[in-house]
Design an enzyme around this catalytic site. Sequence first.
Site, PDB file in Angstrom:
ATOM      1  N   GLN A 191       0.836  -1.201   0.000  1.00 39.43           N
ATOM      2  CA  GLN A 191       0.000   0.000   0.000  1.00 39.43           C
ATOM      3  C   GLN A 191       0.872   1.252   0.000  1.00 39.43           C
ATOM      4  OE1 GLN A 191      -2.748  -2.096   3.286  1.00 39.43           O
ATOM      5  NE2 GLN A 191      -3.308   0.030   3.019  1.00 39.43           N
ATOM      6  N   GLU A 226       0.338  -1.584   4.644  1.00 38.14           N
ATOM      7  CA  GLU A 226       0.719  -0.171   4.684  1.00 38.14           C
ATOM      8  C   GLU A 226       2.205  -0.075   5.058  1.00 38.14           C
ATOM      9  OE1 GLU A 226      -1.906   2.581   6.753  1.00 38.14           O
ATOM     10  OE2 GLU A 226      -0.332   4.065   6.934  1.00 38.14           O
ATOM     11  N   ARG A 304      -5.472   7.953  16.483  1.00 40.27           N
ATOM     12  CA  ARG A 304      -6.825   7.886  15.907  1.00 40.27           C
ATOM     13  C   ARG A 304      -7.827   7.315  16.916  1.00 40.27           C
ATOM     14  NH1 ARG A 304      -9.529   8.720  11.010  1.00 40.27           N
ATOM     15  NH2 ARG A 304      -7.708   9.111   9.709  1.00 40.27           N
ATOM     16  N   ARG A 336      -8.005  -1.548   8.784  1.00 39.33           N
ATOM     17  CA  ARG A 336      -9.256  -0.835   8.467  1.00 39.33           C
ATOM     18  C   ARG A 336      -9.913  -0.212   9.709  1.00 39.33           C
ATOM     19  NH1 ARG A 336     -13.160  -3.755   4.093  1.00 39.33           N
ATOM     20  NH2 ARG A 336     -13.892  -1.897   3.030  1.00 39.33           N
ATOM     21  N   GLU A 704     -13.110   2.815   5.107  1.00 37.66           N
ATOM     22  CA  GLU A 704     -13.053   2.299   6.469  1.00 37.66           C
ATOM     23  C   GLU A 704     -14.322   2.487   7.309  1.00 37.66           C
ATOM     24  OE1 GLU A 704      -9.409   4.707   6.894  1.00 37.66           O
ATOM     25  OE2 GLU A 704      -8.722   3.070   8.158  1.00 37.66           O
TER      26      GLU A 704
HETATM   27  N1  MTE Z   1     -11.438  -2.830   0.059  1.00 31.88           N
HETATM   28  C1  MTE Z   1     -10.879  -3.918  -0.513  1.00 31.88           C
HETATM   29  N2  MTE Z   1     -11.599  -4.628  -1.385  1.00 31.88           N
HETATM   30  N3  MTE Z   1      -9.607  -4.299  -0.208  1.00 31.88           N
HETATM   31  C2  MTE Z   1      -8.837  -3.624   0.714  1.00 31.88           C
HETATM   32  O1  MTE Z   1      -7.694  -3.997   0.973  1.00 31.88           O
HETATM   33  N4  MTE Z   1      -8.749  -1.726   2.294  1.00 31.88           N
HETATM   34  C3  MTE Z   1      -9.532  -0.833   3.140  1.00 31.88           C
HETATM   35  C4  MTE Z   1     -10.575  -0.091   2.305  1.00 31.88           C
HETATM   36  N5  MTE Z   1     -11.307  -0.995   1.476  1.00 31.88           N
HETATM   37  C5  MTE Z   1      -9.424  -2.469   1.344  1.00 31.88           C
HETATM   38  C6  MTE Z   1     -10.735  -2.102   0.951  1.00 31.88           C
HETATM   39  C7  MTE Z   1      -8.721   0.148   3.845  1.00 31.88           C
HETATM   40  S1  MTE Z   1      -7.947  -0.310   5.274  1.00 31.88           S
HETATM   41  C8  MTE Z   1      -8.610   1.442   3.419  1.00 31.88           C
HETATM   42  S2  MTE Z   1      -7.732   2.581   4.299  1.00 31.88           S
HETATM   43  C9  MTE Z   1      -9.222   1.897   2.173  1.00 31.88           C
HETATM   44  O2  MTE Z   1      -9.888   0.852   1.483  1.00 31.88           O
HETATM   45  C10 MTE Z   1      -8.128   2.475   1.295  1.00 31.88           C
HETATM   46  O3  MTE Z   1      -8.561   2.839   0.046  1.00 31.88           O
HETATM   47  P1  MTE Z   1      -9.271   4.244  -0.247  1.00 31.88           P
HETATM   48  O4  MTE Z   1      -8.471   5.286   0.466  1.00 31.88           O
HETATM   49  O5  MTE Z   1      -9.211   4.325  -1.705  1.00 31.88           O
HETATM   50  O6  MTE Z   1     -10.650   4.125   0.322  1.00 31.88           O
HETATM   51  N1  HPA Z   2      -4.934   6.477   8.747  1.00 35.00           N
HETATM   52  C1  HPA Z   2      -4.421   5.418   8.085  1.00 35.00           C
HETATM   53  N2  HPA Z   2      -3.154   5.240   7.881  1.00 35.00           N
HETATM   54  C2  HPA Z   2      -2.317   6.149   8.362  1.00 35.00           C
HETATM   55  C3  HPA Z   2      -2.774   7.264   9.061  1.00 35.00           C
HETATM   56  C4  HPA Z   2      -4.164   7.439   9.260  1.00 35.00           C
HETATM   57  O1  HPA Z   2      -4.655   8.400   9.867  1.00 35.00           O
HETATM   58  N3  HPA Z   2      -1.702   7.974   9.437  1.00 35.00           N
HETATM   59  C5  HPA Z   2      -0.639   7.289   8.979  1.00 35.00           C
HETATM   60  N4  HPA Z   2      -0.993   6.203   8.323  1.00 35.00           N
HETATM   61 MO1  MOS Z   3      -6.344   1.519   5.913  1.00 37.61          MO
HETATM   62  S1  MOS Z   3      -6.096   0.758   7.821  1.00 37.61           S
HETATM   63  O1  MOS Z   3      -5.889   3.146   6.449  1.00 37.61           O
HETATM   64  O2  MOS Z   3      -4.946   0.913   5.176  1.00 37.61           O
END
Ligand code: MTE
Ligand code: HPA
Ligand code: MOS
Length: 747
Positions: A191, A226, A304, A336, A704
């Site tokens: 990520q 991440e 957070r 998440r 999330e």
């Molecule tokens: N959805 C799928 N299918 N697979 C994933 O790994 N990760 C989640 C969410 N949805 C995830 C997911 C997490 S932890 C986050 S932070 C967000 O997607 C990140 O993507 P976005 O910022 O584009 O929403």
């Molecule tokens: N959310 C998710 N990932 C992160 C953050 C946050 O606020 N800060 C650093 N990594």
């Molecule tokens: Mo989502 S826990 O911020 O990768």
Amino acid sequence: MKNIDSYTHLRGESLFVDDMSVTHDTLFGLTFDSPKAHGKIVSVDYSKAEQVSGVVRIFTYKDVPGVNQIGGIIPDEPLWAEDEVHFWGQPIAFIVAESEVIAKKARLLIEIEIAELPVITTAKEAKAKGSFINAPRSFEMGDTQKSFANCEHIFEGETFSNGQEHLYLETQGCYAVPLENGNIKITSSTQGPTFVQKITAQVLGVAMHKIEVDVIRLGGGFGGKEDQATPWAVMAAVAVSHLKKPVKYILNRHDDLRMTGKRHPYESFYKIGLDEDLKIQAFEVEFLQNSGAAADLSPAIAERTLFHATNSYFIPNVATTVISCKTNLPPNTAFRGFGGPQGMFVIESAIARVAHELGIDKSVLQEKNLLQENDQFSYGQIATQVEAKNSWNSVKQNFEYDILKAKVAQFNIENELFKKGISLMPITFGISFTNTPMNHARALVHIYQDGSVGVSTGAVEMGQSVNTKMLQVAAHTLGIAPEKVKLESTNTTRVANTSPTAASATADLNGKAVQKACNALIGRLTTVASNMLNVAESEIRFVDNVVKVDSEELTWEEIVAQAMLERVALTENAHYATPIIHFDKTKEKGHPFAYHVYGTALTEVTVDCLRGTYEIDAVSIVHDFGNSMNIGIDIGQVEGALAQGIGWMTMEEIAYGTDGRLLSNALSTYKVPDVFSAPKKINVRPLTTGGHDLAILKSKAVGEPPLMYGIGAYFAIQEAVIAFNSNYKPKFHSPFTPEKVLKGLYE
Ligand code: MTE
Ligand code: HPA
Ligand code: MOS
């Protein structure tokens, strides 16, 4: 518009790291990791392993050309252990062989002697022994002590929420290839491509420009990639730098489960005070975060937790503290919700506790305390465009809460061995990295001379469909058909210095950058088109692949071709940084979030009171998508997050032995939601709102927040248990496994 990957996903044609064609000289890596949770390494004997035919070399910390350090926030984590091990599964060496089978054979022949030291597995123990990651953090508003003196009802209690395994379908992995002049290209399932690049450069002792990281897509990350996709990529790169041959390393599931960190377990202690009108006046919490053996992202996750400690409620007097406790578990990491869910479980538990003690319906207490316009959060931000009450009322009306409640009561009277429970779960989640400097992104957009478009961003596709959204933004802004746009891989040489794909903010940050780049290109093409049509620029509109003025029409391709002839730049690079947000860590006050996402879930469960098993009958949700740019994808995110949240709260039970060994180390001992345990019905309704200007195309972040709807399942099950056994004392100890339910039913 469908997810642009659906066709190749369904046919099994989508490429992941493990699908890449490798060159004939590719070698394969495997980690040798600690078989003890804490101790001094007395000796390691690699000689027998090295003699296995096909083993090329075994790397240890001694082979690190730069610094043996991979810590992101705090430099407290070696890539390979030196003289001590701090968790079971900690990498000690990296075997490189002609095949994975050979490497596995060699691994069994490594002999290690460890002088064991005391093992800490729980946060409470760590606190008692003074074992911490860093200094505690506290958020305060008002004066809780003064307020408690005037409260009518005060309760103190303890809660526990367990960790959670990410279980991304695609395990961690990478493929590192030597280029000329000591440069290395790494394809990684990460990520955070920039984090992989930076740490690889640091460990190798080279400049970042020598390391190129490319990400095709991930088979899920959920936060688990991440920071924790990095070590494997760095190990492979160290091997490449020595051997000058490509090295591939895909973790098998067992190794991945054992060696990687998970969601943080939390032990929390709260005190809640309410006035005679049942308004919550004061709330104190001490959160003990089980951080594992190194910081990883724990300090940010802890932060957070504080931001979400009051969930969707307004509480005038708040004092919250979080302590990141150092234990001998694998470093726990992003998952998440990023500490938010752990915070929200505590306030929901505290409210449920008050309701139980006072003999009133939990929802009455929740409703009385819901956040309203211009209420202040403990961190200073003023809540605006609040949808807490709207989503709450909308769920109650649309899904006939009062009727359902009466039906459940009737059912419970009529049935002895089955009991039903319902609960309402509101959510409020802040959108932005809590660390303000991380809120930026870039996009690189090429219009090729045939009119087709290539878009690169810092966003990583991990199933959340961010690439589809980026494509939509580009097509929409350029006024062309989606088919003309292609999303490129995420590559550090095309888009540099990226923040990880995380915090649900990826589509907003990268989408705004794409929009900016496309607007700049449209600006230049507008000049071209206005000259071609001999009309003012203000009359030019790019819509559906054409510019039409009166009866004259120019196609997108014609305009692009003319721009080429006029030597107009058809490439644009744009940068976006979220405006408005700021946070002062010395005061713990500011305006850290671009906006909040709201919603409410109504969960209905049935407990089998003979067996302790349960079914989630239905979850009905009214969610604040803003003005969704792709409702199909967004509802998919809600459903997935909900299932994951229910899993965390009800069945997924991480277990470590007191010796620090992961006991739930396979899918036979770790239960994740499946089609049978998922809710029988999921109803998701968008709340009608205008959206937010800081959300891409007013379509709010969605990744999330919906995970926390799953918390509702815990309390619905608890209601059903109480309906069967009025002696049951709520434990607020998740997950609420059938085993715990059964014990509770007959307590
Ligand atoms: N959805 C799928 N299918 N697979 C994933 O790994 N990760 C989640 C969410 N949805 C995830 C997911 C997490 S932890 C986050 S932070 C967000 O997607 C990140 O993507 P976005 O910022 O584009 O929403
Ligand atoms: N959310 C998710 N990932 C992160 C953050 C946050 O606020 N800060 C650093 N990594
Ligand atoms: Mo989502 S826990 O911020 O990768």
